[in-house]
Write a protein that holds these residues in place. Structure first.
Motif, PDB file in Angstrom:
ATOM      1  N   ARG A 228       6.416 -13.275 -17.649  1.00  0.00           N
ATOM      2  CA  ARG A 228       5.160 -12.864 -18.273  1.00  0.00           C
ATOM      3  C   ARG A 228       4.732 -13.952 -19.263  1.00  0.00           C
ATOM      4  O   ARG A 228       5.557 -14.483 -19.995  1.00  0.00           O
ATOM      5  CB  ARG A 228       5.323 -11.534 -19.025  1.00  0.00           C
ATOM      6  CG  ARG A 228       5.726 -10.357 -18.147  1.00  0.00           C
ATOM      7  CD  ARG A 228       5.799  -9.065 -18.943  1.00  0.00           C
ATOM      8  NE  ARG A 228       6.938  -9.012 -19.834  1.00  0.00           N
ATOM      9  CZ  ARG A 228       8.038  -8.253 -19.642  1.00  0.00           C
ATOM     10  NH1 ARG A 228       8.154  -7.521 -18.544  1.00  0.00           N
ATOM     11  NH2 ARG A 228       9.007  -8.254 -20.529  1.00  0.00           N
ATOM     12  N   GLU A 229       3.466 -14.252 -19.268  1.00  0.00           N
ATOM     13  CA  GLU A 229       2.896 -15.184 -20.248  1.00  0.00           C
ATOM     14  C   GLU A 229       2.396 -14.365 -21.437  1.00  0.00           C
ATOM     15  O   GLU A 229       1.582 -13.460 -21.279  1.00  0.00           O
ATOM     16  CB  GLU A 229       1.734 -15.960 -19.625  1.00  0.00           C
ATOM     17  CG  GLU A 229       0.976 -16.855 -20.578  1.00  0.00           C
ATOM     18  CD  GLU A 229       1.691 -18.167 -20.872  1.00  0.00           C
ATOM     19  OE1 GLU A 229       1.788 -18.519 -22.061  1.00  0.00           O
ATOM     20  OE2 GLU A 229       2.125 -18.848 -19.913  1.00  0.00           O
ATOM     21  N   GLU A 241      -1.110 -10.107 -22.530  1.00  0.00           N
ATOM     22  CA  GLU A 241      -0.052 -10.684 -21.696  1.00  0.00           C
ATOM     23  C   GLU A 241      -0.515 -10.667 -20.241  1.00  0.00           C
ATOM     24  O   GLU A 241      -1.354  -9.842 -19.856  1.00  0.00           O
ATOM     25  CB  GLU A 241       1.256  -9.884 -21.809  1.00  0.00           C
ATOM     26  CG  GLU A 241       1.799  -9.735 -23.222  1.00  0.00           C
ATOM     27  CD  GLU A 241       1.368  -8.448 -23.905  1.00  0.00           C
ATOM     28  OE1 GLU A 241       1.830  -8.197 -25.039  1.00  0.00           O
ATOM     29  OE2 GLU A 241       0.548  -7.698 -23.316  1.00  0.00           O
ATOM     30  N   GLU A 242       0.061 -11.575 -19.459  1.00  0.00           N
ATOM     31  CA  GLU A 242      -0.231 -11.561 -18.029  1.00  0.00           C
ATOM     32  C   GLU A 242       0.988 -11.987 -17.228  1.00  0.00           C
ATOM     33  O   GLU A 242       1.867 -12.692 -17.723  1.00  0.00           O
ATOM     34  CB  GLU A 242      -1.440 -12.430 -17.695  1.00  0.00           C
ATOM     35  CG  GLU A 242      -1.374 -13.880 -18.111  1.00  0.00           C
ATOM     36  CD  GLU A 242      -2.648 -14.644 -17.735  1.00  0.00           C
ATOM     37  OE1 GLU A 242      -3.089 -14.544 -16.560  1.00  0.00           O
ATOM     38  OE2 GLU A 242      -3.206 -15.332 -18.600  1.00  0.00           O
ATOM     39  N   PRO A 299       4.674  -2.882 -18.346  1.00  0.00           N
ATOM     40  CA  PRO A 299       3.879  -2.384 -17.217  1.00  0.00           C
ATOM     41  C   PRO A 299       3.378  -3.467 -16.269  1.00  0.00           C
ATOM     42  O   PRO A 299       3.263  -3.232 -15.064  1.00  0.00           O
ATOM     43  CB  PRO A 299       2.705  -1.661 -17.897  1.00  0.00           C
ATOM     44  CG  PRO A 299       3.258  -1.220 -19.209  1.00  0.00           C
ATOM     45  CD  PRO A 299       4.167  -2.328 -19.626  1.00  0.00           C
ATOM     46  N   ILE A 300       3.050  -4.669 -16.786  1.00  0.00           N
ATOM     47  CA  ILE A 300       2.511  -5.679 -15.869  1.00  0.00           C
ATOM     48  C   ILE A 300       3.595  -6.196 -14.921  1.00  0.00           C
ATOM     49  O   ILE A 300       3.289  -6.592 -13.792  1.00  0.00           O
ATOM     50  CB  ILE A 300       1.818  -6.837 -16.618  1.00  0.00           C
ATOM     51  CG1 ILE A 300       2.733  -7.500 -17.646  1.00  0.00           C
ATOM     52  CG2 ILE A 300       0.535  -6.345 -17.269  1.00  0.00           C
ATOM     53  CD1 ILE A 300       2.095  -8.706 -18.336  1.00  0.00           C
ATOM     54  N   SER A 301       4.861  -6.171 -15.346  1.00  0.00           N
ATOM     55  CA  SER A 301       5.946  -6.528 -14.426  1.00  0.00           C
ATOM     56  C   SER A 301       6.099  -5.458 -13.361  1.00  0.00           C
ATOM     57  O   SER A 301       6.375  -5.754 -12.195  1.00  0.00           O
ATOM     58  CB  SER A 301       7.257  -6.703 -15.195  1.00  0.00           C
ATOM     59  OG  SER A 301       7.195  -7.818 -16.057  1.00  0.00           O
ATOM     60  N   GLU A 302       5.910  -4.207 -13.758  1.00  0.00           N
ATOM     61  CA  GLU A 302       5.986  -3.111 -12.780  1.00  0.00           C
ATOM     62  C   GLU A 302       4.832  -3.195 -11.782  1.00  0.00           C
ATOM     63  O   GLU A 302       5.016  -2.927 -10.589  1.00  0.00           O
ATOM     64  CB  GLU A 302       5.960  -1.771 -13.522  1.00  0.00           C
ATOM     65  CG  GLU A 302       7.186  -1.546 -14.400  1.00  0.00           C
ATOM     66  CD  GLU A 302       7.197  -0.186 -15.078  1.00  0.00           C
ATOM     67  OE1 GLU A 302       8.288   0.361 -15.290  1.00  0.00           O
ATOM     68  OE2 GLU A 302       6.105   0.327 -15.414  1.00  0.00           O
ATOM     69  N   ALA A 335      -1.320  -9.393 -12.801  1.00  0.00           N
ATOM     70  CA  ALA A 335      -1.610  -8.279 -13.706  1.00  0.00           C
ATOM     71  C   ALA A 335      -1.824  -8.786 -15.126  1.00  0.00           C
ATOM     72  O   ALA A 335      -1.220  -9.773 -15.555  1.00  0.00           O
ATOM     73  CB  ALA A 335      -0.481  -7.252 -13.677  1.00  0.00           C
ATOM     74  N   ILE A 336      -2.694  -8.095 -15.859  1.00  0.00           N
ATOM     75  CA  ILE A 336      -3.020  -8.442 -17.239  1.00  0.00           C
ATOM     76  C   ILE A 336      -2.918  -7.190 -18.097  1.00  0.00           C
ATOM     77  O   ILE A 336      -3.321  -6.101 -17.665  1.00  0.00           O
ATOM     78  CB  ILE A 336      -4.438  -9.030 -17.347  1.00  0.00           C
ATOM     79  CG1 ILE A 336      -4.559 -10.301 -16.508  1.00  0.00           C
ATOM     80  CG2 ILE A 336      -4.818  -9.313 -18.804  1.00  0.00           C
ATOM     81  CD1 ILE A 336      -5.981 -10.841 -16.412  1.00  0.00           C
TER      82      ILE A 336
END
Length: 506
Positions: A228-229, A241-242, A299-302, A335-336
């Motif tokens: 994640r960035e 985050e993204e 959540p964005i990793s999910e 995802a963001i």
């Protein structure tokens, strides 16, 4: 170990609800705790059981270890900490182990090891993880610290050994600023964490904050869920985050994955965790810290993997192996996440507690909203100002950005100030759109003054709006006192039309 049948979340707000949702899907009963200030909060109503832990009306603390353990034992529940509060408190976890209460997270030993900046650094060095040049041990003596800073080379970053959340941190460009910065950082750390020990790191030019989500179990298995960035930050705290990172290349990405998984296996870590790295403009990366808990931005990793991280945490706590093997984890799309805070971005992100009068969340196939707010909810001043996490997902980064723009337009929160206008402007920023922003983005690439000008209100506007509303009110009263001429229009329609006009003018 038998399956977990009930879970108490030792937390509040959106993270409590997020954990409860997984529990509901798995058929696990849920237990909420709350204070008097949170008695109407959504997480209280969402749970199967709820217990007040306040000892008085003005008692707003969730740090009630004895009370929480007592409730968990009474309810027969395991404990999930969420993030914040007791999530990285080794003493609390040790108490649970002694009391026979299952903790859904890593061991007390791992939390203690990785909670110490110097201890974590030394452990990562032993595991072969690259670290930023700096001190190996804590420093309190200013003269010794000055000497070390010269050896490392300016600019340097001062950090609290037991710090977090941006507290006890100072960037020092030269020796002339060192002593005052050291004293302020140490004092801040002492006040926030009860320990003023500091350590020194070389400051990386053009730094990107990139983290690797990992999972480990008690059988020696470990895997990553990509990166994640997290470089858009204010006051060292993440706001957007993204995943995946738009900055790092595939070669760097593969090296970071390999290092992260090897490190987790080397220390025998289990449950969810995150290895955070600082990545320089030349793609060199260095270990920053490890968070031994569920991250806000999980959540964005999910969304890009389809893996429910909370489910895996529960299975690991039950003594089961991870559900997946690394080759089964496939990254799909982009995802963001935008963290929506009850803050006024036009006033240096000052807290904006108060009553939410309108609360409308966005919908659609590309959105995920995790929130602890509703219309009629009064955001208290006592807790973290984040009221929601809003996520978009798309096949590409461009489509995820487009989706987020639409989502933020549909997200309506009235009665308090929020960070939504800030997020909307970031999504239009050329540096952000190019994907080459670093942690200095807000300070160097974002026009905060423009945001303040556009968000600031001329007081005369409010006075004019109030006068117009008063005139409309008098007009409605006058119409009620005379014989109605337009018998074809109902009073409800007339009132609705005039009220709508008044709202638009106000």
């Amino acid at each position: 170990m038998p399956d977990i049948k009930k879970i108490l979340v030792a937390n509040r707000g959106e993270i409590a609800i997020r954990v409860f949702r997984t529990c509901r899907r798995l058929g696990i009963k849920t237990v909420a705790i709350y204070t008097h200030a949170d008695r109407t909060a959504p997480h209280v109503r969402y749970a199967d059981e709820a217990y007040c832990i306040s000892e008085a009306d003005n008692d707003t603390s969730y740090l009630k270890a004895d009370k929480i353990i007592e409730i968990a034992k009474k309810a027969g529940a395991a404990i999930h900490p969420g993030y914040g509060f007791y999530s990285e408190n080794p003493t609390f976890v040790q108490r649970l182990e002694e009391e026979g209460v299952v903790f859904i997270g890593p061991s007390a030993e791992h939390i203690k090891l990785m909670g110490s900046k110097t201890g974590a650094r030394n452990a990562m060095v032993e595991a072969g993880v690259p670290v930023v040049p700096g001190t190996k041990n804590a420093i309190r003596d200013i003269e010794e610290a000055k000497k070390t800073a010269r050896e490392v080379g300016y600019p340097i970053m001062l950090k609290a050994v037991h710090g977090g959340g941006g507290k006890g941190m100072r960037l020092v460009q030269g020796e002339e600023d060192f002593e005052s910065s050291f004293r302020m950082a140490s004092s801040e750390a002492e006040n926030a964490f009860g320990n003023g020990d500091m350590y020194i790191e070389k400051f990386i030019i053009g730094p990107h904050h990139v983290e690797i989500q990992i999972l480990g179990d008690k059988h020696g298995n470990a895997l990553h869920l990509f990166e994640r960035e997290c470089s858009i930050q204010r006051r060292h705290q993440k706001v957007i985050e993204e995943a995946p990172s738009p900055f790092i290349n595939d070669e760097t990405r593969a090296k970071m994955y390999d290092v992260a998984v090897k490190a987790v296996k080397a220390i025998g870590y289990y449950s969810a965790g995150t290895l955070e790295f600082i990545v320089g403009e030349n793609q060199d990366f260095y270990f920053l810290e490890m968070n031994t808990r569920l991250q806000v931005e999980h959540p964005i990793s999910e969304l890009i993997t389809g893996v429910d991280i909370v489910t895996e945490m529960i299975k690991v706590a039950e003594g089961k192996p991870l559900t997946y093997k690394q080759e089964e984890i496939v990254r799909t799309g982009h995802a963001i996440e935008c963290r929506i805070y009850a803050e006024d971005p036009s006033n240096n992100f000052a807290p904006s507690p108060g009553l939410i009068t309108v609360y409308e969340t966005p919908g659609g196939p590309n959105v995920r909203v995790e929130s602890g707010a509703f219309a009629g909810y009064e955001v208290p001043l006592y807790y973290d100002p984040m009221i929601a996490k809003v996520c978009s997902v798309g096949k590409t980064r461009e489509s995820a950005i487009i989706a987020m723009k639409r989502i933020l337009t549909e997200y309506k929160v009235c009665g308090i100030k929020t960070s939504i206008p800030f997020h909307q402007r970031v999504l239009k920023n050329e540096t952000f759109l190019a994907g080459n922003y670093d942690t200095s983005f807000i300070d160097t690439k974002f026009d905060m003054e423009d945001l303040q000008r556009k968000e600031g209100k001329d007081p005369s506007v409010a006075l004019i709006a109030a006068a117009i509303k008063q005139l409309l009110s008098e007009k409605i009263s006058a119409q009620r006192s005379v014989t109605r001429r337009d018998v074809g229009e109902s009073n409800w329609k007339r009132f609705g039309r005039l009220t709508s006009l008044g709202n638009r003018l106000g």
